[in-house]
Design a protein around this motif. Structure first.
Motif, short mmCIF file in Angstrom:
data_model
loop_
_atom_site.label_atom_id
_atom_site.label_comp_id
_atom_site.label_asym_id
_atom_site.label_seq_id
_atom_site.Cartn_x
_atom_site.Cartn_y
_atom_site.Cartn_z
N GLU A 20 0.93 -1.23 -0.22
CA GLU A 20 -0.09 0.22 0.11
C GLU A 20 0.87 1.37 0.19
O GLU A 20 0.55 2.23 -0.92
CB GLU A 20 -1.21 0.02 1.15
CG GLU A 20 -1.90 1.43 1.27
CD GLU A 20 -2.91 1.24 0.22
OE1 GLU A 20 -3.36 2.57 0.00
OE2 GLU A 20 -2.98 0.51 -0.66
N ALA A 21 1.75 1.27 0.71
CA ALA A 21 2.68 2.64 0.97
C ALA A 21 3.41 2.55 -0.15
O ALA A 21 3.51 3.86 -0.95
CB ALA A 21 3.58 2.19 2.09
N GLU A 22 3.75 1.67 -1.21
CA GLU A 22 4.77 1.82 -2.32
C GLU A 22 3.66 1.81 -3.62
O GLU A 22 4.10 2.74 -4.45
CB GLU A 22 5.56 0.69 -2.61
CG GLU A 22 6.41 0.81 -3.81
CD GLU A 22 7.35 -0.30 -3.59
OE1 GLU A 22 8.35 -0.40 -4.68
OE2 GLU A 22 7.78 -1.00 -2.66
N PHE A 23 2.62 1.23 -3.74
CA PHE A 23 1.92 1.16 -4.86
C PHE A 23 0.25 1.54 -4.86
O PHE A 23 -0.09 1.66 -5.94
CB PHE A 23 1.65 -0.38 -5.33
CG PHE A 23 3.04 -1.24 -5.53
CD1 PHE A 23 4.13 -0.56 -6.61
CD2 PHE A 23 3.46 -1.99 -4.72
CE1 PHE A 23 5.36 -1.19 -6.59
CE2 PHE A 23 4.77 -2.89 -4.78
CZ PHE A 23 5.70 -2.24 -5.84
N CYS A 26 -5.60 -0.25 -2.24
CA CYS A 26 -5.66 -1.03 -1.00
C CYS A 26 -6.14 -2.31 -1.21
O CYS A 26 -5.64 -3.39 -0.57
CB CYS A 26 -6.69 -0.32 0.19
SG CYS A 26 -8.03 0.56 -0.52
N PRO A 27 -7.29 -2.62 -2.10
CA PRO A 27 -7.59 -4.07 -2.25
C PRO A 27 -6.46 -4.98 -2.85
O PRO A 27 -6.35 -6.17 -2.40
CB PRO A 27 -8.84 -3.81 -2.86
CG PRO A 27 -8.83 -2.87 -3.78
CD PRO A 27 -8.10 -1.74 -2.75
N GLN A 28 -5.79 -4.36 -3.84
CA GLN A 28 -4.74 -5.07 -4.46
C GLN A 28 -3.53 -5.16 -3.52
O GLN A 28 -2.94 -6.25 -3.61
CB GLN A 28 -4.29 -4.33 -5.69
CG GLN A 28 -5.36 -4.48 -6.76
CD GLN A 28 -4.82 -3.72 -7.90
OE1 GLN A 28 -4.12 -2.64 -7.86
NE2 GLN A 28 -5.41 -3.93 -9.20
N ALA A 29 -3.20 -4.35 -2.58
CA ALA A 29 -2.16 -4.52 -1.79
C ALA A 29 -2.61 -5.64 -0.82
O ALA A 29 -1.67 -6.43 -0.43
CB ALA A 29 -2.04 -3.25 -0.94
N VAL A 30 -3.83 -5.70 -0.22
CA VAL A 30 -4.26 -6.94 0.50
C VAL A 30 -4.05 -8.35 -0.23
O VAL A 30 -3.41 -9.21 0.32
CB VAL A 30 -5.70 -6.69 1.20
CG1 VAL A 30 -6.19 -7.97 1.70
CG2 VAL A 30 -5.62 -5.49 2.14
N LEU A 31 -4.61 -8.31 -1.40
CA LEU A 31 -4.57 -9.60 -2.34
C LEU A 31 -3.16 -10.06 -2.71
O LEU A 31 -3.00 -11.08 -2.45
CB LEU A 31 -5.64 -9.35 -3.33
CG LEU A 31 -7.11 -9.35 -3.18
CD1 LEU A 31 -7.84 -8.63 -4.49
CD2 LEU A 31 -7.52 -10.91 -3.19
N GLY A 143 -1.54 9.82 4.03
CA GLY A 143 -2.28 8.66 3.28
C GLY A 143 -1.80 7.49 2.82
O GLY A 143 -2.11 6.16 3.02
N HIS A 144 -0.60 7.56 2.26
CA HIS A 144 0.17 6.31 1.72
C HIS A 144 1.48 6.28 2.48
O HIS A 144 2.27 5.50 1.99
CB HIS A 144 0.10 6.38 0.23
CG HIS A 144 -1.02 5.73 -0.46
ND1 HIS A 144 -1.55 7.06 -1.19
CD2 HIS A 144 -1.66 4.85 -0.63
CE1 HIS A 144 -2.92 6.56 -1.60
NE2 HIS A 144 -2.89 5.04 -1.26
N THR A 145 1.90 7.17 3.37
CA THR A 145 3.07 6.91 4.15
C THR A 145 2.80 5.86 5.52
O THR A 145 3.53 4.88 5.60
CB THR A 145 3.51 8.24 4.75
OG1 THR A 145 3.53 9.11 3.75
CG2 THR A 145 4.75 8.39 5.56
N ASP A 146 1.56 6.21 6.10
CA ASP A 146 1.52 5.10 7.38
C ASP A 146 -0.08 5.00 7.50
O ASP A 146 -0.40 3.96 7.87
CB ASP A 146 2.18 5.78 8.51
CG ASP A 146 1.73 7.21 8.96
OD1 ASP A 146 0.97 7.82 8.08
OD2 ASP A 146 1.91 7.42 10.26
N LYS A 147 -1.05 5.86 7.04
CA LYS A 147 -2.33 5.57 7.61
C LYS A 147 -3.12 4.63 6.81
O LYS A 147 -3.54 3.59 7.40
CB LYS A 147 -3.16 7.07 7.46
CG LYS A 147 -2.35 8.26 8.18
CD LYS A 147 -2.58 8.13 9.50
CE LYS A 147 -2.34 9.21 10.31
NZ LYS A 147 -1.27 9.76 10.35
N CYS A 148 -3.10 4.76 5.53
CA CYS A 148 -3.81 3.51 4.76
C CYS A 148 -2.77 2.02 4.78
O CYS A 148 -3.48 1.19 4.85
CB CYS A 148 -4.26 3.96 3.46
SG CYS A 148 -5.50 5.12 3.27
#
Length: 173
Positions: A20-23, A26-31, A143-148
């Motif tokens: 999630e942080a790099e790309f 969110c659903p793709q990061a989990v999958l 947002g994409h540093t640490d929260k999400c």
């Protein structure tokens, strides 16, 4: 490689967080994180989940994409196939029960399941991700540093815990 339960859950969390942080997405990061350990997850599921990010196409008024990623994994195991339309199978009823488990754990952790609600809990406010200025503020606020990434990592770990609890074992190769 063989993992203890604790090592696996930690690895899944870290992989989803980093994805999630790099790309983003969110659903793709989990999958993708879960796919690295539970290899039955097909790339087509990752591709199909893309529009579910940001509460569905960045609307923030739909289900959190990280939760959707976990639900897709559960449905890929227990969901009804087209050939089963009209049939009552215990398999998809079990899947609904397991999906409810993930839903309830996620909602308890983040104060709801809607992207906007999750943002309120994690950021203290919500953002209009479709507005370029708001999206910029979202990113500046982590947002994409640490929260999400935190939400995504936790959703992936919850999903992995539930899979393990229901006898779905990771590939150890």
């Amino acid at each position: 490689m063989s993992y203890t339960r604790k090592e696996l859950l930690s690895a899944v969390y870290e992989r989803a967080y980093q994805n999630e942080a790099e790309f983003g997405v969110c659903p793709q990061a989990v999958l993708a994180a879960l796919q690295d350990y539970f290899r039955f997850i097909d790339d087509s599921l990752i591709q199909a989940s893309h529009a579910l990010a940001g509460g569905i196409a960045r609307s923030t008024d739909g289900t959190c994409g990280a939760l959707n990623g976990g639900l897709i994994v559960i449905s890929s195991i227990y969901g009804r196939k087209r050939s089963e339309f009209g049939e009552k199978t215990g398999n998809h009823e079990k899947g609904e029960m397991i999906a409810r488990e993930l839903h309830d754990r996620f909602a308890a952790e983040f104060g709801g399941v809607i992207c906007r609600e999750v943002q309120e809990k994690v950021f203290g406010r919500s953002y209009n991700l479709r507005d370029p200025r708001e999206f910029e503020k979202f990113e500046a606020d982590g947002g994409h540093t640490d929260k999400c990434p935190l939400v995504t990592g936790k959703a992936a770990r919850m999903t992995a815990e539930i899979l393990l609890d229901h006898g779905i074992e990771p590939d150890q190769g």
